[in-house]
Design a protein around this motif. Sequence first.
Motif, PDB file in Angstrom:
ATOM      1  N   GLU A  64      41.027  31.501  40.063  1.00  0.00           N
ATOM      2  CA  GLU A  64      39.598  31.836  40.595  1.00  0.00           C
ATOM      3  C   GLU A  64      38.765  30.752  40.057  1.00  0.00           C
ATOM      4  N   ALA A  65      39.114  30.418  38.747  1.00  0.00           N
ATOM      5  CA  ALA A  65      38.270  29.293  38.036  1.00  0.00           C
ATOM      6  C   ALA A  65      38.614  27.682  38.683  1.00  0.00           C
ATOM      7  N   GLU A  66      39.780  27.479  39.062  1.00  0.00           N
ATOM      8  CA  GLU A  66      40.056  26.203  39.702  1.00  0.00           C
ATOM      9  C   GLU A  66      39.568  26.158  41.117  1.00  0.00           C
ATOM     10  N   LYS A  67      39.424  27.322  41.718  1.00  0.00           N
ATOM     11  CA  LYS A  67      38.457  27.411  42.806  1.00  0.00           C
ATOM     12  C   LYS A  67      36.924  27.067  42.908  1.00  0.00           C
ATOM     13  N   CYS A  68      36.319  27.903  41.792  1.00  0.00           N
ATOM     14  CA  CYS A  68      35.294  27.325  41.312  1.00  0.00           C
ATOM     15  C   CYS A  68      34.829  25.927  41.110  1.00  0.00           C
ATOM     16  N   ALA A  69      35.857  25.341  40.320  1.00  0.00           N
ATOM     17  CA  ALA A  69      35.567  24.034  39.986  1.00  0.00           C
ATOM     18  C   ALA A  69      35.686  22.979  41.224  1.00  0.00           C
ATOM     19  N   GLU A  70      36.686  23.373  42.299  1.00  0.00           N
ATOM     20  CA  GLU A  70      36.618  22.711  43.543  1.00  0.00           C
ATOM     21  C   GLU A  70      35.468  22.563  44.276  1.00  0.00           C
ATOM     22  N   LEU A  71      34.666  23.865  44.244  1.00  0.00           N
ATOM     23  CA  LEU A  71      33.560  24.054  44.824  1.00  0.00           C
ATOM     24  C   LEU A  71      32.210  23.421  44.227  1.00  0.00           C
ATOM     25  N   GLY A  72      32.367  22.746  43.141  1.00  0.00           N
ATOM     26  CA  GLY A  72      31.377  22.128  42.341  1.00  0.00           C
ATOM     27  C   GLY A  72      30.455  23.271  41.809  1.00  0.00           C
ATOM     28  N   ILE A  73      30.985  24.522  41.469  1.00  0.00           N
ATOM     29  CA  ILE A  73      30.155  25.348  40.731  1.00  0.00           C
ATOM     30  C   ILE A  73      29.928  24.954  39.366  1.00  0.00           C
ATOM     31  N   GLY A  74      28.764  25.296  38.688  1.00  0.00           N
ATOM     32  CA  GLY A  74      28.468  24.497  37.457  1.00  0.00           C
ATOM     33  C   GLY A  74      29.157  25.241  36.352  1.00  0.00           C
ATOM     34  N   ALA A  75      29.193  26.466  36.175  1.00  0.00           N
ATOM     35  CA  ALA A  75      29.696  27.150  35.225  1.00  0.00           C
ATOM     36  C   ALA A  75      30.349  28.720  35.465  1.00  0.00           C
ATOM     37  N   LEU A  76      31.140  29.172  34.535  1.00  0.00           N
ATOM     38  CA  LEU A  76      31.590  30.604  34.655  1.00  0.00           C
ATOM     39  C   LEU A  76      30.800  31.314  33.316  1.00  0.00           C
ATOM     40  N   LEU A  77      30.720  32.641  33.737  1.00  0.00           N
ATOM     41  CA  LEU A  77      30.039  33.502  32.836  1.00  0.00           C
ATOM     42  C   LEU A  77      31.414  34.646  32.598  1.00  0.00           C
ATOM     43  N   LEU A  78      31.806  34.533  31.390  1.00  0.00           N
ATOM     44  CA  LEU A  78      33.110  35.368  31.043  1.00  0.00           C
ATOM     45  C   LEU A  78      32.744  36.606  30.479  1.00  0.00           C
ATOM     46  N   PHE A  79      33.492  37.636  31.050  1.00  0.00           N
ATOM     47  CA  PHE A  79      33.493  39.225  30.352  1.00  0.00           C
ATOM     48  C   PHE A  79      34.783  39.625  30.088  1.00  0.00           C
ATOM     49  N   GLY A  80      35.027  40.411  29.391  1.00  0.00           N
ATOM     50  CA  GLY A  80      36.138  41.009  28.852  1.00  0.00           C
ATOM     51  C   GLY A  80      36.382  42.321  29.246  1.00  0.00           C
ATOM     52  N   LEU A  81      37.649  42.993  29.282  1.00  0.00           N
ATOM     53  CA  LEU A  81      38.065  44.299  29.512  1.00  0.00           C
ATOM     54  C   LEU A  81      39.151  44.533  28.509  1.00  0.00           C
ATOM     55  N   PRO A  82      38.980  44.737  27.391  1.00  0.00           N
ATOM     56  CA  PRO A  82      40.028  44.977  26.301  1.00  0.00           C
ATOM     57  C   PRO A  82      40.963  45.843  26.789  1.00  0.00           C
ATOM     58  N   ALA A  83      42.297  45.980  26.156  1.00  0.00           N
ATOM     59  CA  ALA A  83      43.301  46.859  26.359  1.00  0.00           C
ATOM     60  C   ALA A  83      42.704  48.308  25.596  1.00  0.00           C
TER      61      ALA A  83
END
Length: 329
Positions: A64-83
Motif C-alpha cells: 500500500e505504501a508503494e502505491k502511495c509513493a507512485e501516486l505522489g502522495i506526500g506522507a503516511l500516518l501510521l497507526f498500530g493494532l498490537p497483538a
Amino acid sequence: MNFPVTRMRRLRRTEAMRSLVRETHLHPGALIYPLFICPGEGVRKPISSMPNVFNLSLDEALKEAEKCAELGIGALLLFGLPAEKDEQATGAWADDGIVQNALREFKKNRKLDSLVMMADVCLCEYTSHGHCGVVARDGDHYDIENDASVTLLAKTAASLAKAGADIVAPSDMMDGRVAAMRDALDEGGFEQTPILSYASKFSSAFYGPFREAADSAPQFGDRRSYQMDGANLREAMREIELDIAEGADMLLMKPAMPYLDVMHEARQRFDLPIGAYQVSGEYSMLHAAFERGWLEPERTMMESLTSIRRAGADFIVTYFAKDAAKILG
C-alpha cells in the motif's frame, strides 16, 4: 463598475480559463494517507464502516505504501493494532512495537523515499481500557492521570523516532505532552525530529468508524475530560498557543469539516504549517451517500478536500488520498 461592464462570468467560460484563475489548488504532495498496521502476514481485513480501508499486516502495508509513493502522495500516518494490550500501553513504546517494526521496514525500502513517515503518538490503541492515558480508579469513579500518561507518551515518541519516524504526531490531548516529548526526543539525539501536534482535537461524534479501524473504543466512559468541547473556539486558540510555546513544529486540526472555522482562525493567527484530519466519520458519511447515488463521488470528494484547503490547511490527512491523487496526478 456596474453591469454590463463588469461580467463575472467572463472568467468562467472554459475549464482552461477556470483553471487559470483558480485561487485554491490541491496537489498529491499535500495529502497524507493513514495506514492501520496489524499483526500477521497476508492480512487485508476490510473495515466494515470504512469502504476501501483495511487493517493491513506489514507485508500488505508495504504494498500500500508503494502505491502511495507512485501516486505522489506526500506522507503516511501510521497507526498500530498490537497483538496484546495492557493498562500501561506497553506496545506503544516497546522497541519491537508494531509501528516501530513497520517504520524500520519502510525505511529499508528505497521505493518509499519520497514519503514522509508520520507516526501517531497515543496510547488508546495499546491500552486494555481504550483510553488515551493511564487510568486511576476509585471504586466506580475513574480519572485519566495526566502526568503519568505524559511520561509514557514521551517514551513512545522517542521510541518511534528511534525506529525511523520522520515526524511524531501526538493526538492524546494531555496537558504538557509536547514539552515532554521535545525533551525526550532531544535527550535521545532526535533534536531534528519535528512534532506535529493535534493541538485542538475535539471530542467528536465523527470518530466512530476510526474506533473500529484502530480497535480503540473506550471500554468505559468517554474522552470528554481530555478532548476539547466542540463549542469552544477561543479555548482551541489557547491550546494551540500552549503547544507552540512547548515546541510544536506543526499543527493538526481534527476533525476537519465541522471545524473549518477553527482552521481558518488558526491560519489567521499562526505561521506554523497547519493541517487538518478529514476523519473517518466524514469519509464514511460521504461514502454512504455515494453508495445510494445521492452524491457524485469524484466531485464531492474533491469539493470536500478543496474546502479544507481553502480554510487554510497546508496539508490534509484523508482516507481519500489515493483516489484524489489519481485525479490530481
